[in-house]
Write a protein that holds these residues in place. Structure first.
Motif, PDB file in Angstrom:
ATOM      1  N   GLU A 143       0.854  -1.186   0.000  1.00 34.01           N
ATOM      2  CA  GLU A 143       0.000   0.000   0.000  1.00 34.01           C
ATOM      3  C   GLU A 143       0.889   1.235   0.000  1.00 34.01           C
ATOM      4  O   GLU A 143       1.586   1.533   0.976  1.00 34.01           O
ATOM      5  N   ASP A 144       0.894   1.925  -1.135  1.00 33.39           N
ATOM      6  CA  ASP A 144       1.663   3.160  -1.291  1.00 33.39           C
ATOM      7  C   ASP A 144       3.130   2.954  -0.913  1.00 33.39           C
ATOM      8  O   ASP A 144       3.723   3.732  -0.174  1.00 33.39           O
ATOM      9  N   ARG A 145       3.730   1.883  -1.459  1.00 28.28           N
ATOM     10  CA  ARG A 145       5.133   1.594  -1.193  1.00 28.28           C
ATOM     11  C   ARG A 145       5.995   1.967  -2.401  1.00 28.28           C
ATOM     12  O   ARG A 145       5.522   1.945  -3.545  1.00 28.28           O
ATOM     13  N   PRO A 146       7.280   2.306  -2.189  1.00 29.91           N
ATOM     14  CA  PRO A 146       8.149   2.647  -3.317  1.00 29.91           C
ATOM     15  C   PRO A 146       8.332   1.458  -4.257  1.00 29.91           C
ATOM     16  O   PRO A 146       8.410   0.303  -3.815  1.00 29.91           O
ATOM     17  N   LEU A 147       8.412   1.754  -5.550  1.00 31.89           N
ATOM     18  CA  LEU A 147       8.589   0.697  -6.544  1.00 31.89           C
ATOM     19  C   LEU A 147       9.848  -0.113  -6.267  1.00 31.89           C
ATOM     20  O   LEU A 147       9.865  -1.332  -6.445  1.00 31.89           O
ATOM     21  N   GLY A 148      10.920   0.544  -5.829  1.00 31.00           N
ATOM     22  CA  GLY A 148      12.150  -0.186  -5.524  1.00 31.00           C
ATOM     23  C   GLY A 148      11.952  -1.244  -4.462  1.00 31.00           C
ATOM     24  O   GLY A 148      12.490  -2.352  -4.555  1.00 31.00           O
ATOM     25  N   GLU A 149      11.157  -0.942  -3.437  1.00 30.15           N
ATOM     26  CA  GLU A 149      10.862  -1.909  -2.377  1.00 30.15           C
ATOM     27  C   GLU A 149      10.034  -3.066  -2.923  1.00 30.15           C
ATOM     28  O   GLU A 149      10.266  -4.230  -2.580  1.00 30.15           O
ATOM     29  N   VAL A 150       9.061  -2.752  -3.784  1.00 33.32           N
ATOM     30  CA  VAL A 150       8.217  -3.791  -4.373  1.00 33.32           C
ATOM     31  C   VAL A 150       9.047  -4.721  -5.246  1.00 33.32           C
ATOM     32  O   VAL A 150       8.909  -5.948  -5.187  1.00 33.32           O
ATOM     33  N   ILE A 151       9.943  -4.153  -6.049  1.00 35.46           N
ATOM     34  CA  ILE A 151      10.797  -4.965  -6.918  1.00 35.46           C
ATOM     35  C   ILE A 151      11.697  -5.874  -6.086  1.00 35.46           C
ATOM     36  O   ILE A 151      11.914  -7.041  -6.426  1.00 35.46           O
ATOM     37  N   GLU A 152      12.215  -5.345  -4.987  1.00 39.07           N
ATOM     38  CA  GLU A 152      13.070  -6.166  -4.131  1.00 39.07           C
ATOM     39  C   GLU A 152      12.285  -7.336  -3.544  1.00 39.07           C
ATOM     40  O   GLU A 152      12.791  -8.469  -3.474  1.00 39.07           O
ATOM     41  N   ALA A 153      11.051  -7.088  -3.126  1.00 41.25           N
ATOM     42  CA  ALA A 153      10.225  -8.163  -2.570  1.00 41.25           C
ATOM     43  C   ALA A 153       9.902  -9.209  -3.625  1.00 41.25           C
ATOM     44  O   ALA A 153      10.000 -10.416  -3.382  1.00 41.25           O
ATOM     45  N   LEU A 154       9.508  -8.761  -4.823  1.00 39.42           N
ATOM     46  CA  LEU A 154       9.217  -9.709  -5.899  1.00 39.42           C
ATOM     47  C   LEU A 154      10.474 -10.476  -6.300  1.00 39.42           C
ATOM     48  O   LEU A 154      10.408 -11.650  -6.667  1.00 39.42           O
ATOM     49  N   GLY A 155      11.626  -9.800  -6.217  1.00 39.69           N
ATOM     50  CA  GLY A 155      12.876 -10.433  -6.614  1.00 39.69           C
ATOM     51  C   GLY A 155      13.253 -11.622  -5.755  1.00 39.69           C
ATOM     52  O   GLY A 155      14.041 -12.474  -6.183  1.00 39.69           O
ATOM     53  N   ARG A 156      12.712 -11.701  -4.543  1.00 35.59           N
ATOM     54  CA  ARG A 156      13.020 -12.851  -3.696  1.00 35.59           C
ATOM     55  C   ARG A 156      12.386 -14.128  -4.240  1.00 35.59           C
ATOM     56  O   ARG A 156      12.752 -15.234  -3.828  1.00 35.59           O
ATOM     57  N   TYR A 157      11.432 -13.977  -5.160  1.00 35.95           N
ATOM     58  CA  TYR A 157      10.728 -15.145  -5.688  1.00 35.95           C
ATOM     59  C   TYR A 157      11.174 -15.516  -7.104  1.00 35.95           C
ATOM     60  O   TYR A 157      10.641 -16.443  -7.704  1.00 35.95           O
TER      61      TYR A 157
END
Length: 329
Positions: free
Chosen positions: A262-276
């Motif tokens: 929810e309203d998070r920076p794209l860089g943080e989202v990419i890092e989270a997705l990158g774990r998968y």
């Protein structure tokens, strides 16, 4: 992250128009990627060099795009072990005959391999890319590890201390008043004062969310008490932030195979997705990492999640290799 999506090959998803040296797409980065790959695969012919120079001169954006791609790819290729281990000039020259995309992929795979190896050597328990893991420790405490996460266990007679080396983990602590349960992460520590809590290291910041009872978070010379349903965070070695209400369901969604932002920076989202998904996402324009994202995604299909993010933000992605995705406007 990285995969051959949308029918892309390892060379690029754009196709050069031989008659005018421009890509069928409008964005100069697409053409820049194609030009870079062509020139690294083999020496250009005289006609190709003329077209290339005409393309550079046609628009300042073309030159900027080509410089971005060249700098990024040149840095990645410099990571290639064949270019830094003292091999003879003959073997080095031979490596340059390989497709440039293959060299970039090998460089990234090499870097990821040694990063994973370092994590493996330092950890007692770890979850690989795309998997989660449940662990019961010797005192009966339980730990759930998110994908690409790892912990080191440092139990002693007077203390139960662990270190979250990477990623995210949920802890359910077995009671033992004589041996405090402490989790180190990003230069700070979280001490259990009850039962269960979640600790995540994301984008150089630690986040602590309490799901049951309370914890004490200490970092940067400050200590705060975080109650059930609350959250605290701190930058690496920075002061712990005051506790505030948290969306516990969102913070622990990964335990149910979901990723919620929810309203998070794209860089943080990419890092989270990158774990998968193993690989690397590169932003030619780093400012894009600050774009805000809200959404719910399935952890089992990170590439589809990335496509949804691209569409919602009006961004584009190019697969330079199976291990490398470029994201741009």
């Amino acid at each position: 992250m990285g995969s051959a999506r949308r029918g892309a090959t390892d060379r690029a998803v754009v196709e050069m128009n031989e008659s005018n040296g421009k890509s069928h797409g409008e964005d100069p980065r697409d053409a820049a990627i194609e030009w870079w790959l062509r020139r690294k695969n083999r020496a250009p012919t005289s006609a190709e060099q003329t077209k290339f120079e005409s393309w550079l001169a046609a628009d300042a954006g073309n030159r900027a795009a080509f410089d971005d791609i060249s700098n990024m790819c040149g840095h990645l290729i410099d990571m290639d072990p064949a270019r830094s281990n003292g091999l003879s000039g003959g073997r080095t020259r031979q490596s340059w005959r390989l497709p440039a995309a293959a060299l970039v992929a090998a460089s990234i795979a090499f870097a990821v391999f040694f990063d994973d190896l370092s994590l493996f050597l330092r950890s007692d328990y770890r979850a690989g890319t795309g998997e989660t893991k449940r662990i019961t420790l010797e005192d009966g405490s339980r730990v759930e590890l998110d994908s690409r996460s790892a912990i080191a266990v440092r139990y002693s007679a007077g203390e139960r201390r662990l270190a979250l080396l990477a990623g995210e983990a949920w802890f359910e602590v077995a009671p033992d008043r004589s041996r405090p349960f402490v989790v180190e992460a990003a230069g700070g520590s979280t001490t259990a004062l009850g039962t269960a809590f979640d600790v995540a290291v994301v984008d150089a910041q630690a986040r602590v969310t309490v799901t049951q009872h309370r914890v004490s978070v200490a970092s940067g010379g400050r200590k705060v008490i975080v109650d059930e349903g609350q959250q605290s965070a701190y930058a690496t070695n920075g002061a712990a932030q005051p506790a505030e209400p948290a969306n516990v369901e969102r913070a622990t969604a990964w335990r149910r195979g979901r990723l919620m932002f929810e309203d998070r920076p794209l860089g943080e989202v990419i890092e989270a997705l990158g774990r998968y998904h193993r690989g690397f996402v590169y932003f030619p324009n780093p400012a894009l990492r600050a774009r805000r994202v809200t959404g719910i995604f399935g952890a089992d299909d990170p590439l589809s999640a990335l496509e949804e993010v691209e569409a919602s933000l009006g961004l584009h992605a190019v697969n330079l290799t199976n291990y490398l995705i470029l994201i741009y406007e």
